[in-house]
Design a protein around this motif. Structure first.
Motif, PDB file in Angstrom:
ATOM      1  N   THR A  51      48.620  32.360  33.650  1.00 27.18           N
ATOM      2  CA  THR A  51      47.989  33.644  33.977  1.00 27.18           C
ATOM      3  C   THR A  51      46.859  33.879  32.990  1.00 27.18           C
ATOM      4  N   GLY A  52      45.622  33.761  33.451  1.00 29.92           N
ATOM      5  CA  GLY A  52      44.478  33.949  32.566  1.00 29.92           C
ATOM      6  C   GLY A  52      44.430  35.346  31.984  1.00 29.92           C
ATOM      7  N   SER A  53      44.093  35.420  30.717  1.00 26.13           N
ATOM      8  CA  SER A  53      44.049  36.707  30.010  1.00 26.13           C
ATOM      9  C   SER A  53      42.605  37.128  29.779  1.00 26.13           C
ATOM     10  N   VAL A  54      42.343  38.400  29.982  1.00 28.22           N
ATOM     11  CA  VAL A  54      40.994  38.921  29.723  1.00 28.22           C
ATOM     12  C   VAL A  54      40.695  38.963  28.234  1.00 28.22           C
ATOM     13  N   GLN A  55      41.732  38.823  27.397  1.00 32.50           N
ATOM     14  CA  GLN A  55      41.533  38.824  25.954  1.00 32.50           C
ATOM     15  C   GLN A  55      41.194  37.447  25.405  1.00 32.50           C
ATOM     16  N   GLU A  56      41.305  36.408  26.233  1.00 33.79           N
ATOM     17  CA  GLU A  56      41.028  35.053  25.784  1.00 33.79           C
ATOM     18  C   GLU A  56      39.576  34.710  26.093  1.00 33.79           C
ATOM     19  N   PRO A  57      38.731  34.544  25.052  1.00 33.16           N
ATOM     20  CA  PRO A  57      37.289  34.332  25.317  1.00 33.16           C
ATOM     21  C   PRO A  57      36.975  33.001  25.987  1.00 33.16           C
ATOM     22  N   HIS A  58      37.870  32.015  25.896  1.00 35.82           N
ATOM     23  CA  HIS A  58      37.587  30.711  26.488  1.00 35.82           C
ATOM     24  C   HIS A  58      38.193  30.560  27.882  1.00 35.82           C
ATOM     25  N   SER A  59      38.632  31.647  28.476  1.00 32.33           N
ATOM     26  CA  SER A  59      39.086  31.639  29.865  1.00 32.33           C
ATOM     27  C   SER A  59      38.115  32.449  30.706  1.00 32.33           C
ATOM     28  N   SER A  60      37.823  31.926  31.882  1.00 31.71           N
ATOM     29  CA  SER A  60      36.876  32.602  32.773  1.00 31.71           C
ATOM     30  C   SER A  60      37.602  33.701  33.534  1.00 31.71           C
ATOM     31  N   VAL A  61      38.045  34.704  32.806  1.00 35.40           N
ATOM     32  CA  VAL A  61      38.827  35.803  33.376  1.00 35.40           C
ATOM     33  C   VAL A  61      38.313  37.098  32.771  1.00 35.40           C
ATOM     34  N   SER A  62      38.163  38.109  33.605  1.00 36.91           N
ATOM     35  CA  SER A  62      37.738  39.408  33.101  1.00 36.91           C
ATOM     36  C   SER A  62      38.139  40.466  34.113  1.00 36.91           C
ATOM     37  N   LEU A  63      37.884  41.713  33.747  1.00 39.41           N
ATOM     38  CA  LEU A  63      38.072  42.801  34.695  1.00 39.41           C
ATOM     39  C   LEU A  63      36.892  42.843  35.658  1.00 39.41           C
ATOM     40  N   CYS A  69      36.869  50.013  37.469  1.00 33.16           N
ATOM     41  CA  CYS A  69      37.860  49.217  38.208  1.00 33.16           C
ATOM     42  C   CYS A  69      38.619  48.341  37.217  1.00 33.16           C
ATOM     43  N   ASP A  70      39.960  48.315  37.330  1.00 33.49           N
ATOM     44  CA  ASP A  70      40.786  47.556  36.401  1.00 33.49           C
ATOM     45  C   ASP A  70      41.372  46.301  37.038  1.00 33.49           C
ATOM     46  N   THR A  71      40.783  45.830  38.134  1.00 30.46           N
ATOM     47  CA  THR A  71      41.279  44.633  38.797  1.00 30.46           C
ATOM     48  C   THR A  71      40.837  43.387  38.026  1.00 30.46           C
ATOM     49  N   VAL A  72      41.768  42.461  37.798  1.00 26.81           N
ATOM     50  CA  VAL A  72      41.467  41.221  37.090  1.00 26.81           C
ATOM     51  C   VAL A  72      40.851  40.233  38.083  1.00 26.81           C
ATOM     52  N   VAL A  73      39.738  39.620  37.691  1.00 26.66           N
ATOM     53  CA  VAL A  73      39.027  38.692  38.568  1.00 26.66           C
ATOM     54  C   VAL A  73      38.733  37.410  37.797  1.00 26.66           C
ATOM     55  N   SER A  74      38.441  36.373  38.535  1.00 28.92           N
ATOM     56  CA  SER A  74      38.012  35.098  37.972  1.00 28.92           C
ATOM     57  C   SER A  74      37.141  34.402  39.010  1.00 28.92           C
ATOM     58  N   PRO A  75      35.981  33.895  38.634  1.00 27.53           N
ATOM     59  CA  PRO A  75      35.416  33.832  37.287  1.00 27.53           C
ATOM     60  C   PRO A  75      34.965  35.196  36.778  1.00 27.53           C
ATOM     61  N   ALA A  76      34.559  35.200  35.517  1.00 33.93           N
ATOM     62  CA  ALA A  76      34.203  36.445  34.858  1.00 33.93           C
ATOM     63  C   ALA A  76      32.913  37.033  35.425  1.00 33.93           C
ATOM     64  N   ASN A  77      32.753  38.336  35.209  1.00 38.47           N
ATOM     65  CA  ASN A  77      31.530  39.068  35.537  1.00 38.47           C
ATOM     66  C   ASN A  77      31.222  39.065  37.033  1.00 38.47           C
ATOM     67  N   ILE A  78      32.272  39.208  37.871  1.00 41.42           N
ATOM     68  CA  ILE A  78      32.076  39.347  39.307  1.00 41.42           C
ATOM     69  C   ILE A  78      32.772  40.617  39.765  1.00 41.42           C
ATOM     70  N   PHE A  79      32.532  41.014  41.008  1.00 43.98           N
ATOM     71  CA  PHE A  79      33.210  42.157  41.598  1.00 43.98           C
ATOM     72  C   PHE A  79      34.509  41.693  42.251  1.00 43.98           C
ATOM     73  N   CYS A  80      35.508  42.553  42.237  1.00 43.13           N
ATOM     74  CA  CYS A  80      36.724  42.273  42.987  1.00 43.13           C
ATOM     75  C   CYS A  80      36.394  42.377  44.486  1.00 43.13           C
ATOM     76  N   PRO A  81      37.245  41.861  45.376  1.00 42.30           N
ATOM     77  CA  PRO A  81      36.916  41.892  46.812  1.00 42.30           C
ATOM     78  C   PRO A  81      36.634  43.291  47.337  1.00 42.30           C
ATOM     79  N   PHE A  82      37.401  44.289  46.875  1.00 43.59           N
ATOM     80  CA  PHE A  82      37.202  45.650  47.367  1.00 43.59           C
ATOM     81  C   PHE A  82      35.828  46.183  46.944  1.00 43.59           C
TER      82      PHE A  82
END
Length: 834
Positions: A51-63, A69-82
């Motif tokens: 489970t990728g963590s938004v706190q891990e800088p070397h994982s492409s995971v962010s809000l 919006c607090d939805t977790v997405v991957s890759p980073a810096n994208i919009f969630c589907p909604f």
């Protein structure tokens, strides 16, 4: 290809269960070499879930990119589907939409906190999450059945509120088991599909082998069989340090595409193993397979480092490039013809684990040395090598070519030579080359690679001032379009940071690294003079000071004010730098120089027209070669600008922070072509001491060009003495051999001012009349020369006048860089012999 077919090829004796035993040993080897502390905040080994963590800088995971919006997405810096659906319907820019949009959801997203069912009875409310009609799935089904069948009474009379929410039996599944057979909605649907093929399947056994419902930032290895599951986990742990960023979606797609595969060890290609995979997935699979194959070779005792083909990734070699290891991934050492040299390089690579750059230069040096030694007798025996063999190797380095066939530069040739002899020294120290002849040693006196004299002022290195003015006119395009850092900074901020960087490059002449690594407090004011504080990394001289103009300082202050406002959104590692790194993944705390270089190139390419200084046969301006616009070229332009303006040599040396004055003097050296063109133009405008035209040939002009400081001289004895034997001590205005031209106008005018000052001093001293008369006569004579030359120049067409001015500047610059010392204007004191 199965692991059984691979292992069956090994020559060891086998029993009936040898394949199973080897497979078991292979799995145990993998288990023993796994890192139990690998990504502990993200990897759950008990359920094979990442489970990728938004706190891990070397994982492409962010809000989600939307601010609220607090939805977790991957890759980073994208919009969630909604939010993505809302952004498509919006007319706002992506940045403005992300800042202002407030999502109103009609269902709970993954990982959110669901609202409770509204059904309440006898003061107890159902705790299960809402599904539809503000009811949980069970109560909604009861309500729908009662409504459809129109049964008597109320459905609430038979319903009971639930005090717990059953979990889905699938391992680590976050969804509640509120559907058929106690499964969540996701697994209930999948189990129905499974039952169509296996009608007697047991739900508990089936659920134990199922991965959980996966969000975009998750993947599970449960669907993979053994030993493939262990191989993929081992491979992921091995390639993780090579990756710039870890992307869980790519691994999830790789696991999906590996369905039907039993092992990663085999001779089939990645494309054959996963024919439907994308390029990104195949790239990840290739890296994982490379690590697994290296591990299997180590397990079986046939590690690639023991052969003549080195697997650089298996040796953990890394590179400074974001993609990790550079091509090629393997190196065939059999191209090195001498066994002792091949073995030395192999041992050094295995034991020292060099970086990509160090290995590449050492390998290049060994290849050149091997080629040179192969042409000499008895070089396969290291004990029979001689001093002449070293000479042959150094000669090969002196004439080395680059891989593209072009002559290699002096720095590169010196580098490969140094790396080769460092390898030889390592062999002697470590005992790897203990039989190497003592005569095979580099002689510092005879085996030097002499530095070729280079002209750093070659046409093209310094960007011409007219081109810089064109760049200034299009500075509004800098930072737009393709510019590094678009995912971190808003367009206006991106334009501001690169505009500031360009201004500093143009106005200060510092190297790109020195600009990018400027300290946060880089301005200092002393006695109303603003200085730039910078660090000379090349010479390791820090806290240097450079006077700068007020507009340059204002550009720094403008960016610094904006930087303070962006501090919270920038990585904390760059807090001490004016231009901090833009991402947490940066290897250095300040903006990388390649960001600056790439953005400048894209900017130069985006400018519609860039004209050079010349014209074609039809009078149209020639296009400027845009490849000559790069960050370091502005340093040459800065030095050239000062040299052309007549800045004294010692002053420019201090401004450039050169250690040797000879380095600075190169900027005063005009190329032979430019000097020849200038002489051709000015030879026709030579005058005598009365200002009358005395045109001369180019050859005659050259003979006089080094004679005197205020013009040319044709007096034979003075020309023969290179201007050091003037009979009347440079009272040129009264000499019939005096031949000035327009390039000497500034020097003559300065001399006139000096003569006027000397005349005033003589008057104050009550000097004799003949002294005053001599000063006045010289002033009048020199003024006559300058007046007539200026009138002739004024009568010329503007284009020709401009050409003469450029030619004069070139010759003045040539004279400033000349090492010729003229005879002093003040008489030397003499001591008569006793």
């Amino acid at each position: 290809m199965s692991i059984a077919s691979v292992l069956s090829r090994l020559p060891a004796p086998r029993t009936e269960n040898a394949v199973e035993l080897d497979a078991g040993r292979w799995v145990r080897w993998l288990q023993d070499h796994l890192d139990p502390a690998w990504r502990p905040a993200e990897w759950r080994p008990e359920c094979w879930l990442f489970t990728g963590s938004v706190q891990e800088p070397h994982s492409s995971v962010s809000l989600c990119r939307t601010a609220v919006c607090d939805t977790v997405v991957s890759p980073a810096n994208i919009f969630c589907p909604f939010c993505k659906e809302g952004q498509k319907k919006s007319s706002l820019s992506a940045a403005e939409f992300a800042r202002t949009f407030v999502p109103l959801r009609n269902r709970v997203a993954f990982g959110g906190v669901p609202e409770q069912c509204r059904f309440t009875k006898d003061g107890q409310r159902c705790v299960r999450p809402r599904h539809c009609k503000e009811l949980c799935a069970t109560h909604y089904t009861q309500w729908k059945t009662h409504t459809t069948r129109k049964t008597a009474g109320r459905w609430e009379d038979t319903a009971v509120p639930y005090a717990d929410t059953p979990a889905c039996p699938a391992s680590a599944c976050p969804l509640p088991g509120l559907y058929g057979r106690g499964l969540c909605r996701h697994h209930a649907q999948r189990f129905r599909e499974h039952r169509r093929i296996h009608p007697d399947a047991d739900v508990a056994a089936w659920a134990a082998q199922q991965p959980p419902y996966l969000a975009p930032h998750q993947f599970s290895l449960l669907p993979l069989p053994e030993p493939l599951r262990w191989e993929v986990l081992y491979g992921l742990q091995q390639v993780d340090p090579w990756l710039r960023i870890f992307e869980p979606p790519q691994v999830r797609r790789m696991v999906r595409d590996l369905a039907g595969t039993s092992t990663l060890i085999g001779d089939i290609t990645d494309q054959q193993m996963c024919p439907r995979s994308t390029v990104a997935v195949l790239r990840m699979l290739s890296r994982v397979r490379t690590a697994v194959r290296a591990g299997h070779a180590q397990h079986t005792g046939t590690a690639p480092a023991q052969d003549d083909v080195l697997d650089l990734r298996a040796l953990g070699q890394r590179s400074r490039t974001p993609a990790g290891i550079r091509q090629s991934k393997t190196v065939d050492l059999r191209t090195i013809r001498q066994p002792w040299l091949r073995g030395l390089l192999r041992t050094w690579t295995i034991q020292q684990r060099p970086g990509a750059d160090e290995f590449a230069r050492t390998l290049r040096g060994v290849e050149l040395a091997s080629r040179a030694l192969a042409q000499r007798p008895a070089t396969d025996d290291p004990a029979r090598l001689r001093y002449d063999d070293v000479t042959a190797v150094v000669d090969a380095f002196r004439t080395a070519l680059k891989l593209d066939g072009e002559p290699a530069g002096w720095n590169y040739r010196m580098s490969i030579a140094s790396h080769f002899f460092a390898l030889i020294d390592y062999g002697r120290r470590s005992g790897t080359a203990d039989t190497l002849s003592a005569a095979f040693v580099r002689d510092p006196a005879n085996h030097r690679i002499s530095e070729e004299e280079t002209n750093e002022d070659e046409i093209g290195k310094a960007i011409p001032e007219p081109v810089i003015r064109q760049l200034d006119a299009h500075i509004h395009l800098l930072g737009h379009g393709r510019a590094r850092g678009q995912r971190t900074l808003a367009p206006d901020d991106l334009q501001l940071i690169y505009r500031t960087l360009y201004i500093l490059l143009r106005d200060t002449g510092r190297r790109p690294l020195e600009i990018c690594s400027l300290p946060r407090d880089c301005l200092e004011t002393r006695n109303d003079q603003i200085c730039l504080l910078w660090n000379n990394h090349k010479a390791r001289r820090h806290r240097r000071r450079l006077p700068i103009t007020t507009p340059t300082a204002q550009a720094i202050r403008t960016w610094k004010e904006r930087r303070e406002q962006l501090q919270s959104s920038l990585p904390p590692t760059g807090a001490d730098y004016l231009f901090p790194a833009l991402t947490h993944l940066a290897t250095r705390p300040y903006l990388p120089t390649n960001y600056l270089g790439e953005t400048l190139r894209d900017w130069a390419d985006s400018i519609p027209h860039l004209h050079s200084e010349g014209t074609d046969t039809h009078g149209n301006p020639l296009p400027f070669d845009r490849s000559l616009i790069y960050a370091y070229a502005f340093r040459h332009s800065y030095a050239q600008r000062h040299a052309d303006a007549g800045t004294p040599l010692d002053v420019l040396r201090e401004l450039m922070d050169h250690k040797s004055v000879s380095t600075t003097q190169r900027y005063y050296t005009v190329s032979l072509k430019r000097k020849r063109d200038a002489v051709t133009k000015l030879a026709a405008h030579v005058v005598d001491n009365h200002g009358h035209p005395r045109p001369s040939s180019e050859t005659a002009y050259e003979l006089r060009s080094v004679a005197v400081p205020y013009g040319g001289c044709t007096e034979p004895s003075n020309v023969k003495a290179a201007g050091g034997s003037c009979p009347i001590r440079f009272q040129c205005a009264g000499c019939g051999f005096y031949r000035p031209d327009p390039s000497y106008l500034p020097a003559i005018e300065q001399h006139i001012n000096e003569l006027r000052a000397d005349r005033e001093t003589a008057l104050a001293m009550d000097a004799a009349e003949f002294v005053i008369t001599a000063f006045t006569a010289q002033i009048t004579a020199f003024e006559q020369v300058t007046d007539r030359m200026q009138r002739r120049l004024a009568a010329l067409p503007s284009a020709e006048r401009q050409e003469i001015e450029e030619a004069s500047t070139a010759l003045r610059k040539a004279r400033a860089g000349s090492t010729h010392t003229l005879l002093p204007l003040t008489p030397l004191s003499r001591t008569d012999p006793a």
